[in-house]
Design a protein around this motif. Sequence first.
Motif, PDB file in Angstrom:
ATOM      1  N   GLU A 106      -0.788   8.947 -14.590  1.00 45.14           N
ATOM      2  CA  GLU A 106       0.601   8.844 -14.148  1.00 45.14           C
ATOM      3  C   GLU A 106       0.702   8.089 -12.821  1.00 45.14           C
ATOM      4  O   GLU A 106       1.577   7.255 -12.629  1.00 45.14           O
ATOM      5  N   MET A 107      -0.223   8.384 -11.902  1.00 50.25           N
ATOM      6  CA  MET A 107      -0.216   7.679 -10.628  1.00 50.25           C
ATOM      7  C   MET A 107      -0.556   6.204 -10.809  1.00 50.25           C
ATOM      8  O   MET A 107       0.090   5.323 -10.228  1.00 50.25           O
ATOM      9  N   PHE A 108      -1.556   5.923 -11.638  1.00 45.07           N
ATOM     10  CA  PHE A 108      -1.940   4.532 -11.851  1.00 45.07           C
ATOM     11  C   PHE A 108      -0.797   3.728 -12.462  1.00 45.07           C
ATOM     12  O   PHE A 108      -0.449   2.644 -11.976  1.00 45.07           O
ATOM     13  N   VAL A 109      -0.218   4.268 -13.543  1.00 45.19           N
ATOM     14  CA  VAL A 109       0.815   3.526 -14.267  1.00 45.19           C
ATOM     15  C   VAL A 109       2.063   3.314 -13.411  1.00 45.19           C
ATOM     16  O   VAL A 109       2.639   2.217 -13.370  1.00 45.19           O
ATOM     17  N   LYS A 110       2.490   4.372 -12.720  1.00 44.21           N
ATOM     18  CA  LYS A 110       3.739   4.298 -11.963  1.00 44.21           C
ATOM     19  C   LYS A 110       3.614   3.550 -10.641  1.00 44.21           C
ATOM     20  O   LYS A 110       4.602   3.023 -10.125  1.00 44.21           O
ATOM     21  N   ILE A 111       2.398   3.512 -10.091  1.00 42.95           N
ATOM     22  CA  ILE A 111       2.271   2.964  -8.733  1.00 42.95           C
ATOM     23  C   ILE A 111       1.291   1.789  -8.667  1.00 42.95           C
ATOM     24  O   ILE A 111       1.695   0.642  -8.492  1.00 42.95           O
ATOM     25  N   THR A 112      -0.007   2.064  -8.811  1.00 44.73           N
ATOM     26  CA  THR A 112      -0.992   1.019  -8.489  1.00 44.73           C
ATOM     27  C   THR A 112      -1.068  -0.089  -9.537  1.00 44.73           C
ATOM     28  O   THR A 112      -1.304  -1.247  -9.182  1.00 44.73           O
ATOM     29  N   ASP A 113      -0.876   0.237 -10.823  1.00 44.53           N
ATOM     30  CA  ASP A 113      -0.918  -0.821 -11.843  1.00 44.53           C
ATOM     31  C   ASP A 113       0.150  -1.866 -11.591  1.00 44.53           C
ATOM     32  O   ASP A 113      -0.085  -3.073 -11.753  1.00 44.53           O
ATOM     33  N   LYS A 114       1.317  -1.415 -11.181  1.00 43.48           N
ATOM     34  CA  LYS A 114       2.419  -2.342 -10.909  1.00 43.48           C
ATOM     35  C   LYS A 114       2.113  -3.222  -9.710  1.00 43.48           C
ATOM     36  O   LYS A 114       2.565  -4.360  -9.628  1.00 43.48           O
ATOM     37  N   HIS A 115       1.348  -2.676  -8.779  1.00 39.47           N
ATOM     38  CA  HIS A 115       1.017  -3.435  -7.565  1.00 39.47           C
ATOM     39  C   HIS A 115      -0.085  -4.459  -7.832  1.00 39.47           C
ATOM     40  O   HIS A 115       0.020  -5.624  -7.411  1.00 39.47           O
ATOM     41  N   PHE A 116      -1.130  -4.056  -8.550  1.00 39.78           N
ATOM     42  CA  PHE A 116      -2.285  -4.934  -8.738  1.00 39.78           C
ATOM     43  C   PHE A 116      -2.152  -5.851  -9.955  1.00 39.78           C
ATOM     44  O   PHE A 116      -2.900  -6.838 -10.066  1.00 39.78           O
ATOM     45  N   MET A 117      -1.253  -5.501 -10.865  1.00 45.46           N
ATOM     46  CA  MET A 117      -1.009  -6.319 -12.053  1.00 45.46           C
ATOM     47  C   MET A 117      -2.311  -6.617 -12.810  1.00 45.46           C
ATOM     48  O   MET A 117      -2.958  -5.711 -13.270  1.00 45.46           O
ATOM     49  N   LYS A 118      -2.733  -7.871 -12.897  1.00 41.99           N
ATOM     50  CA  LYS A 118      -3.903  -8.230 -13.704  1.00 41.99           C
ATOM     51  C   LYS A 118      -5.200  -7.646 -13.157  1.00 41.99           C
ATOM     52  O   LYS A 118      -6.216  -7.578 -13.872  1.00 41.99           O
TER      53      LYS A 118
END
Length: 211
Positions: free
Chosen positions: A139-151
């Motif tokens: 949940e943290m990865f999807v909502k926060i860091t994935d959006k920031h780091f993208m690829k």
Amino acid sequence: MSRKEVQGPIRDKEKSKLRFLNAVGKIIKSKGYQGLQVTKIATVAGLDKKLIYRYFGSVDNLVNEYLKSKDYWSKISDVELTEIDLTDGGKGISKLLLGYQFEYLKKSKELQKILLWELSEPKSLLRKLADERESLGEEMFVKITDKHFMKNSKNYRAVMAILISSTYYLNMHAEVNGSYFCGLDFKNEDDRSLVQKTLEDLVDCAFEKYE
């Protein structure tokens, strides 16, 4: 003459459930997970074993409730996170959660036993706990860091996997096989503070490399 406190059925049930949960903890700390038999749990709790099935449905459900109460990631909702600035892509919350986990593991001998149990025996209730832990992290990865780091989101996940697992191992090693690792004393507050700072530095390095 003092007035006797009335014990209602709901209150009695909650008190008994707590006694069973505490009994599970005592057994894990003293005997390990091998000691978690229904008769032993009831004896340590000082209650009839039939109440385990009445209140929890099964021994596995009782143990699962105990495990969740001690698992760090299952307790994240108890941490006050509302004031954390998430516009930094998750850098602050990553540092905070790593730091909390590092210290929580030091204090929680029960969680150390649980993690060792997960590594040594395939069991459905342990898999369920691991899956729930993974869902919270996801949940943290999807909502926060994935959006920031993208690829590069998987690269950051890989960094966090290494950092999280290191907090597990270093604390358990200090408890079981001696406090020194790479010349650092993990029962010494100065050395622990150095590791805490290094965890934060590594999060900073990951952000600089992958964002």
